[in-house]
Motif scaffolding. Structure first.
Motif, PDB file in Angstrom:
ATOM      1  N   UNK A  74      10.790   2.127  19.174  1.00 31.09           N
ATOM      2  CA  UNK A  74       9.471   2.118  18.547  1.00 31.09           C
ATOM      3  C   UNK A  74       9.385   3.049  17.338  1.00 31.09           C
ATOM      4  N   UNK A  75       9.836   4.306  17.417  1.00 29.42           N
ATOM      5  CA  UNK A  75       9.767   5.160  16.217  1.00 29.42           C
ATOM      6  C   UNK A  75      10.645   4.645  15.077  1.00 29.42           C
ATOM      7  N   UNK A  76      11.783   4.093  15.418  1.00 28.33           N
ATOM      8  CA  UNK A  76      12.678   3.565  14.384  1.00 28.33           C
ATOM      9  C   UNK A  76      12.020   2.388  13.682  1.00 28.33           C
ATOM     10  N   UNK A  77      11.410   1.515  14.458  1.00 30.65           N
ATOM     11  CA  UNK A  77      10.748   0.344  13.878  1.00 30.65           C
ATOM     12  C   UNK A  77       9.567   0.765  13.016  1.00 30.65           C
ATOM     13  N   UNK A  78       8.797   1.740  13.468  1.00 30.27           N
ATOM     14  CA  UNK A  78       7.644   2.177  12.668  1.00 30.27           C
ATOM     15  C   UNK A  78       8.104   2.823  11.360  1.00 30.27           C
ATOM     16  N   UNK A  79       9.197   3.602  11.405  1.00 31.86           N
ATOM     17  CA  UNK A  79       9.728   4.174  10.161  1.00 31.86           C
ATOM     18  C   UNK A  79      10.221   3.080   9.221  1.00 31.86           C
ATOM     19  N   UNK A  80      10.859   2.062   9.777  1.00 33.23           N
ATOM     20  CA  UNK A  80      11.342   0.960   8.948  1.00 33.23           C
ATOM     21  C   UNK A  80      10.169   0.210   8.318  1.00 33.23           C
ATOM     22  N   UNK A  81       9.109  -0.014   9.089  1.00 40.15           N
ATOM     23  CA  UNK A  81       7.928  -0.685   8.536  1.00 40.15           C
ATOM     24  C   UNK A  81       7.321   0.125   7.400  1.00 40.15           C
ATOM     25  N   UNK A  82       7.231   1.434   7.591  1.00 39.41           N
ATOM     26  CA  UNK A  82       6.675   2.302   6.548  1.00 39.41           C
ATOM     27  C   UNK A  82       7.547   2.245   5.293  1.00 39.41           C
ATOM     28  N   UNK A  83       8.855   2.314   5.483  1.00 37.55           N
ATOM     29  CA  UNK A  83       9.788   2.234   4.358  1.00 37.55           C
ATOM     30  C   UNK A  83       9.674   0.884   3.660  1.00 37.55           C
ATOM     31  N   UNK A  84       9.585  -0.174   4.446  1.00 36.14           N
ATOM     32  CA  UNK A  84       9.486  -1.523   3.887  1.00 36.14           C
ATOM     33  C   UNK A  84       8.198  -1.688   3.080  1.00 36.14           C
ATOM     34  N   UNK A  85       7.091  -1.181   3.606  1.00 37.21           N
ATOM     35  CA  UNK A  85       5.820  -1.274   2.879  1.00 37.21           C
ATOM     36  C   UNK A  85       5.871  -0.482   1.576  1.00 37.21           C
ATOM     37  N   UNK A  86       6.451   0.702   1.629  1.00 41.08           N
ATOM     38  CA  UNK A  86       6.575   1.521   0.421  1.00 41.08           C
ATOM     39  C   UNK A  86       7.441   0.818  -0.617  1.00 41.08           C
ATOM     40  N   UNK A  87       8.538   0.251  -0.159  1.00 42.10           N
ATOM     41  CA  UNK A  87       9.435  -0.440  -1.084  1.00 42.10           C
ATOM     42  C   UNK A  87       8.748  -1.667  -1.691  1.00 42.10           C
ATOM     43  N   UNK A  88       8.008  -2.412  -0.876  1.00 41.34           N
ATOM     44  CA  UNK A  88       7.300  -3.589  -1.382  1.00 41.34           C
ATOM     45  C   UNK A  88       6.273  -3.186  -2.437  1.00 41.34           C
ATOM     46  N   UNK A  89       5.542  -2.094  -2.189  1.00 38.39           N
ATOM     47  CA  UNK A  89       4.559  -1.619  -3.166  1.00 38.39           C
ATOM     48  C   UNK A  89       5.236  -1.183  -4.461  1.00 38.39           C
ATOM     49  N   UNK A  90       6.383  -0.526  -4.345  1.00 39.41           N
ATOM     50  CA  UNK A  90       7.109  -0.105  -5.541  1.00 39.41           C
ATOM     51  C   UNK A  90       7.610  -1.304  -6.335  1.00 39.41           C
ATOM     52  N   UNK A  91       8.063  -2.328  -5.639  1.00 31.56           N
ATOM     53  CA  UNK A  91       8.543  -3.536  -6.325  1.00 31.56           C
ATOM     54  C   UNK A  91       7.391  -4.227  -7.045  1.00 31.56           C
ATOM     55  N   UNK A  92       6.239  -4.304  -6.399  1.00 35.47           N
ATOM     56  CA  UNK A  92       5.071  -4.923  -7.035  1.00 35.47           C
ATOM     57  C   UNK A  92       4.662  -4.124  -8.268  1.00 35.47           C
ATOM     58  N   UNK A  93       4.648  -2.810  -8.144  1.00 35.34           N
ATOM     59  CA  UNK A  93       4.295  -1.953  -9.278  1.00 35.34           C
ATOM     60  C   UNK A  93       5.302  -2.107 -10.414  1.00 35.34           C
ATOM     61  N   UNK A  94       6.575  -2.180 -10.076  1.00 40.70           N
ATOM     62  CA  UNK A  94       7.618  -2.358 -11.086  1.00 40.70           C
ATOM     63  C   UNK A  94       7.468  -3.701 -11.803  1.00 40.70           C
ATOM     64  N   UNK A  95       7.158  -4.747 -11.049  1.00 40.09           N
ATOM     65  CA  UNK A  95       6.947  -6.061 -11.678  1.00 40.09           C
ATOM     66  C   UNK A  95       5.744  -6.042 -12.612  1.00 40.09           C
ATOM     67  N   UNK A  96       4.677  -5.375 -12.182  1.00 42.81           N
ATOM     68  CA  UNK A  96       3.499  -5.278 -13.054  1.00 42.81           C
ATOM     69  C   UNK A  96       3.838  -4.539 -14.341  1.00 42.81           C
ATOM     70  N   UNK A  97       4.589  -3.443 -14.206  1.00 44.43           N
ATOM     71  CA  UNK A  97       4.987  -2.680 -15.400  1.00 44.43           C
ATOM     72  C   UNK A  97       5.855  -3.532 -16.325  1.00 44.43           C
TER      73      UNK A  97
END
Length: 166
Positions: A74-97
């Motif tokens: 459970x902690x590993x999965x939650x950390x992965x979800x947090x990392x995945x969400x952060x990465x997705x937001x960064x990719x969206x921001x990079x595409x907008x830029x």
């Protein structure tokens, strides 16, 4: 009278048989089908109880292992979800830029071409910029201006101009 003797004979035979069985039972030897069957049945029941006990033990062990794995992962999965969400937001921001940079480059390039008299080149730049941000008011004004100039030179651009005019 004959029947009486025969009856007496059977009872005597029965007594002998009973005595023999008692002697054998005192030596703990299975003497009858009924007792061996009941012993076999008892052994089977004991084995069945052991089998069910082992099955229940196996089932509880498997359930315990699954629950433990879930709790540990459970902690590993939650950390992965947090990392995945952060990465997705960064990719969206990079595409907008990147889209904004490309849009600004195309607008500036189109303006320079328009200023230097390369009207068809400016139109192509504005058309590419329009593909990125179609609702930009400045871009739409520049497109209309460019299409007006091109429409005077070539009639085929007049149809495109009708689409962009408000």
């Amino acid at each position: 009278m004959f029947n009486y003797l025969e009856l007496d004979y059977k009872t005597k035979k029965e007594r002998e048989l009973r005595n023999a069985i008692r002697k054998l039972q005192s030596h703990r030897i299975n003497t009858s089908f009924r007792s061996s069957f009941s012993n076999s049945l008892n052994k089977f029941i004991v084995k069945l109880k052991l089998h069910w006990g082992k099955t229940i033990l196996f089932t509880t062990t498997v359930l315990f292992a699954i629950i433990t794995a879930i709790l540990l992962l459970n902690p590993i999965i939650s950390r992965y979800e947090k990392y995945s969400n952060t990465q997705r937001e960064e990719i969206i921001l990079l595409r907008k830029r990147n889209n904004q940079r490309a849009f600004n480059f195309l607008i500036n390039s189109g303006k320079k071409r328009l200023y230097h008299g390369n009207i068809s080149g400016a139109y192509k730049e504005f058309k590419l910029a329009h593909a990125i941000y179609p609702d930009n008011k400045e871009l739409n004004k520049l497109l209309v201006k460019t299409l007006n100039i091109l429409c005077e030179k070539q009639v085929s651009y007049c149809e495109v101009l009708d689409v962009f005019k408000p």
